[in-house]
Enzyme design. Structure first.
Site, short mmCIF file in Angstrom:
data_model
loop_
_atom_site.label_atom_id
_atom_site.label_comp_id
_atom_site.label_asym_id
_atom_site.label_seq_id
_atom_site.Cartn_x
_atom_site.Cartn_y
_atom_site.Cartn_z
N GLY A 1 0.80 -1.21 0.00
CA GLY A 1 0.00 0.00 0.00
C GLY A 1 0.83 1.26 0.00
O GLY A 1 2.01 1.25 -0.32
N GLN B 1 4.05 6.25 -7.76
CA GLN B 1 4.16 6.05 -9.21
C GLN B 1 4.98 4.82 -9.58
O GLN B 1 4.82 4.27 -10.67
CB GLN B 1 4.74 7.31 -9.86
CG GLN B 1 3.78 8.48 -9.91
CD GLN B 1 2.47 8.12 -10.60
OE1 GLN B 1 2.44 7.59 -11.71
NE2 GLN B 1 1.35 8.39 -9.91
N GLY B 2 5.86 4.39 -8.70
CA GLY B 2 6.57 3.14 -8.96
C GLY B 2 5.63 1.97 -9.00
O GLY B 2 5.70 1.11 -9.89
N HIS B 3 4.71 1.91 -8.03
CA HIS B 3 3.69 0.86 -8.04
C HIS B 3 2.81 0.97 -9.29
O HIS B 3 2.50 -0.05 -9.94
CB HIS B 3 2.77 0.99 -6.81
CG HIS B 3 3.43 0.76 -5.50
ND1 HIS B 3 3.46 1.70 -4.51
CD2 HIS B 3 4.08 -0.33 -5.00
CE1 HIS B 3 4.08 1.21 -3.45
NE2 HIS B 3 4.48 -0.01 -3.73
N GLY C 1 9.47 -4.38 -8.41
CA GLY C 1 10.38 -3.30 -8.74
C GLY C 1 11.82 -3.66 -8.39
O GLY C 1 12.08 -4.40 -7.44
N ASP D 1 14.01 -3.07 -4.73
CA ASP D 1 14.24 -4.19 -3.82
C ASP D 1 14.86 -5.34 -4.61
O ASP D 1 14.27 -6.42 -4.73
CB ASP D 1 12.92 -4.61 -3.17
CG ASP D 1 12.30 -3.49 -2.35
OD1 ASP D 1 12.80 -3.22 -1.26
OD2 ASP D 1 11.33 -2.88 -2.83
N MET E 1 11.62 6.01 -5.38
CA MET E 1 10.28 6.07 -4.82
C MET E 1 10.06 4.90 -3.86
O MET E 1 10.38 3.76 -4.16
CB MET E 1 9.23 6.05 -5.93
CG MET E 1 9.15 7.35 -6.69
SD MET E 1 7.75 7.37 -7.84
CE MET E 1 7.91 9.05 -8.47
N SER E 2 9.50 5.24 -2.70
CA SER E 2 9.22 4.23 -1.68
C SER E 2 8.08 4.73 -0.81
O SER E 2 7.94 5.94 -0.59
CB SER E 2 10.47 4.01 -0.80
OG SER E 2 10.15 3.25 0.34
N ARG F 1 7.97 4.47 2.24
CA ARG F 1 8.59 5.05 3.43
C ARG F 1 8.95 6.52 3.25
O ARG F 1 9.12 7.25 4.22
CB ARG F 1 9.84 4.26 3.82
CG ARG F 1 9.54 2.91 4.47
CD ARG F 1 10.81 2.25 4.96
NE ARG F 1 10.53 1.07 5.76
CZ ARG F 1 10.35 -0.15 5.26
NH1 ARG F 1 10.42 -0.32 3.96
NH2 ARG F 1 10.08 -1.17 6.04
#
Length: 282
Positions: free
Chosen positions: A31, A35-37, A149, A152, A186-187, A189
């Site tokens: 969740g 934008q990476g997701h 991605g 990780d 992007m994360s 966190r």
């Protein structure tokens, strides 16, 4: 947009959508979507008849209770983002009990040593938790392809190894890192950072790109020493690790081999928030 909070109803729905030629793309997330997701989802939507997105903050992959407690949870906002992207996306947002059925514990995995490097050294049990939840989600969703991605990257390699070792019928697709305007990876966190911390975190990618330039002529040992000194110049940031490793085995590089691919990995802590990043060096 179809939303499911229980695995039984999701599995029944997916069975009703299944045909001889249909495919399911799967994007597992925790969740706080960014934008990476969204890029992973766009790729899945292009390549598959059906796309399933999961939102589940998995307790067994957190070795730090504070990190688990503070992990951003933004389900209402996430649902809107998914619906705006494509209302045909299928969302699975289970409870802990729906996943673990009263036994919140990890299965033990052997990833041929991949789990002992970097994140594994600093987050005991982390990859057992990752393997447990990813394998469980694969059993529930039964995807044709699953999208992860490259930020990780260690996790990506571990999931690939698990699929091979357990002979799981899914293709793992690695996707490029999405970055903010200052090149911070992007994360979810990142949402916990102050504006100043977020701005200054540009130092992480700058460190990696400079290390890549130095890798042409310098040894891994010298580059690692330089990274430590460079990060220490900003007292707000603490270097947890910097490693140059073989991209396949994740074993640290001691002497360069022109026939191998190498990657730099970094983890930095700012205000008790862990930020990781990676770049290919070849």
């Amino acid at each position: 947009m179809p939303i499911f909070y229980g695995k039984a109803s999701l599995m029944d729905y997916l069975k009703s959508k299944k045909t001889v030629d249909s495919t399911i793309g799967f994007v597992p997330t925790m969740g706080a979507l960014h934008q990476g997701h969204i890029a992973l989802m766009r790729k899945s939507l292009l390549e598959n008849e059906n796309t399933v997105v999961s939102i589940f903050v998995n307790p067994t992959q957190f070795n730090n209770p504070e990190d688990l407690a503070k992990y951003p949870r933004t389900l209402d906002e996430d649902v809107k983002k998914l619906d705006d992207l494509d209302p045909k996306i299928i969302l699975y947002a289970p409870s802990v009990n729906d996943i673990y059925e009263g036994n919140v514990s990890s299965q033990h995995f052997d990833f041929d040593g991949l789990e002992n490097q970097m994140e594994g050294k600093f987050r005991p049990g982390h990859f057992d938790g990752v393997g447990t939840i990813v394998k469980r989600l694969f059993e529930i969703v039964a995807p044709t392809k699953a999208y992860f991605g490259e930020k990780d990257f260690q996790q990506l390699q571990i999931v690939r190894r698990m699929v091979i070792k357990d002979n799981l019928p899914v293709t793992i697709v690695g996707c490029p890192i999405h970055r903010e305007k200052n090149e911070l990876a992007m994360s979810s966190r990142n949402e916990r950072l102050s504006d100043l911390e977020r701005d200054e975190a540009a130092i992480i990618y700058k460190t990696l790109t400079t290390a890549k330039e130095k890798f042409v002529k310098q040894s891994s040992k010298k580059i690692t020493q330089w990274v430590k000194k460079f990060i220490e110049k900003n007292p707000r940031f603490k270097l947890e690790y910097f490693t140059i490793a073989d991209e396949t085995t994740l074993v640290p590089c001691t002497r360069k081999n022109k026939n191998k691919k190498y990657r730099a990995f970094i983890a930095v802590i700012v205000n008790n928030i862990r930020l990781i990043d990676t770049v290919s060096l070849n």
